[in-house]
Design an enzyme around this catalytic site. Structure first.
Site, PDB file in Angstrom:
ATOM      1  N   LYS A  49       0.839  -1.203   0.000  1.00 52.84           N
ATOM      2  CA  LYS A  49       0.000   0.000   0.000  1.00 52.84           C
ATOM      3  C   LYS A  49       0.879   1.259   0.000  1.00 52.84           C
ATOM      4  CE  LYS A  49      -3.778  -2.475   2.161  1.00 52.84           C
ATOM      5  NZ  LYS A  49      -4.476  -2.865   3.393  1.00 52.84           N
ATOM      6  N   GLN A 104      -4.382  -1.578   9.622  1.00 51.69           N
ATOM      7  CA  GLN A 104      -4.284  -2.902   9.005  1.00 51.69           C
ATOM      8  C   GLN A 104      -4.874  -3.972   9.935  1.00 51.69           C
ATOM      9  OE1 GLN A 104      -3.135  -3.532   5.774  1.00 51.69           O
ATOM     10  NE2 GLN A 104      -3.960  -5.549   6.196  1.00 51.69           N
ATOM     11  N   ASP A 150     -10.866   2.750   4.113  1.00 47.78           N
ATOM     12  CA  ASP A 150     -11.158   1.317   3.957  1.00 47.78           C
ATOM     13  C   ASP A 150     -12.661   1.073   3.809  1.00 47.78           C
ATOM     14  OD1 ASP A 150      -9.004  -0.381   3.751  1.00 47.78           O
ATOM     15  OD2 ASP A 150      -8.611  -0.437   5.910  1.00 47.78           O
TER      16      ASP A 150
END
Ligand code: NAP
Length: 286
Positions: free
Chosen positions: A52, A96, A119
């Site tokens: 990412k 994460q 997200d």
């Protein structure tokens, strides 16, 4: 003969469009930033975070990494997120997953400001998706929808089957398909007669997490098959949830693994981050 939906190529197009938007923001004196939080030293999480960060760098997004010790408390983690919520350099916050078991992931996700929830996992983002209102959308199912669109595959009126009901893939994918006018069935580990259900699908989405789980007998002739799974086969080789070589010839379109949904997820994350920065710039201008 089945046509492959090439996620790698489509993701490259999305990233290059995002890079232009980042340049346009920079021309107006605005930078774009993504905060990436990783707790502990799970090797898979480390790989995802590195990918990412690299994708951000490639399009000109600055990433700020917060690598926290595995013993970090929930309060400390939420404290960091609250600071990032107020940090003007940060347009998106990504924590994460999975988090260590002593931390409640829902509480952490819901501490992210909804406008920085790139997200798309925050309860507000999920609510907006349910209501089909504007808001951040989860990256993997957004990538799936974009792959269908890229090939002109009509969703409205189609019978779609999603295998998997997770909050990050199966459920939001089903909601996006419902919003697009499909007739949707969502299956899980308790579903009875799964092959009977999957073999009725015009569009079959596999998000199970089991290597080569979807076999040819589970797929209708001419179906579109989207494989979200990322698994290792018995030889340690990367593979999806679909038995690709056996299923491919029955389909009209199919996604490969690797090179299918995986690259789309990161491209959608990049796009959500740019969108958040653009929305912030617009608010400041008005
Ligand atoms: P997950 O949270 O483990 O969910 C798996 C789902 O599959 C669950 O709903 C489970 O049902 C269902 N399932 C398990 N066994 C089944 C069976 N025998 N029959 C029918 N359904 C069954 O996994 P996830 O996070 O959604 O991820 C799914 C896969 O996608 C994994 O391989 C993951 O690595 C991959 N993934 C890929 C990307 C990407 O970018 N390409 C992103 C995220 C995830 P229950 O709810 O009843 O347990």
């Amino acid at each position: 003969m089945a046509e492959l939906i090439d996620g790698k190529a489509l993701a490259a197009e999305i990233r290059s469009a995002a890079a232009e938007r980042v340049r346009a923001l920079k021309d107006k004196g605005r930078s774009v930033g993504l905060a990436v939080i990783i707790v502990g030293n799970n090797p898979a999480s480390r790989t995802y975070v590195n990918n990412k960060k690299k994708a951000c760098a490639d399009v000109g997004i600055e990433s700020f990494e917060y690598a926290l010790d595995i013993n970090t408390t929930q309060a400390e983690l939420i404290g960091l997120i609250e600071k990032l919520n107020k940090d003007d350099r940060v347009d998106g916050i990504l924590c994460q997953l999975p988090l260590p078991s002593h931390i409640n992931a829902d509480a952490v996700i819901d501490s992210i400001a909804p406008e920085k929830d790139v997200d798309g996992f925050h309860a507000v983002s999920v609510g907006n998706l349910v209501l089909n209102k504007k808001g951040m959308r989860p990256c993997t199912p957004s990538g799936v929808m974009r792959m269908l669109k890229s090939k002109g595959i009509e969703v409205e009126g189609k019978r779609c089957v999603v295998v998997g009901r997770s909050n990050i893939v199966g459920k939001p994918a089903a909601l996006m398909l419902i919003n697009a006018g499909a007739t949707v069935t969502v299956c899980n580990s308790k579903t009875r007669n799964l092959p009977e259900i999957t073999s009725q699908a015009d569009i079959l989405i596999a998000a199970v997490g089991r290597p080569k789980f979807i076999t040819a007998d589970m797929v209708k002739e001419g179906a579109v098959v989207i494989d979200v799974g990322i698994n290792r086969d018995e030889n340690g080789k990367l593979c999806g949830d679909v038995d690709f070589s056996a299923v491919r010839d029955k389909t009209s379109y199919i996604t490969p693994v690797p090179g299918g949904v995986g690259p789309m997820t990161i491209a959608e994350l990049i796009e959500n981050t740019v969108l958040s920065a653009e929305q912030k710039a617009e608010k400041i201008n008005n």
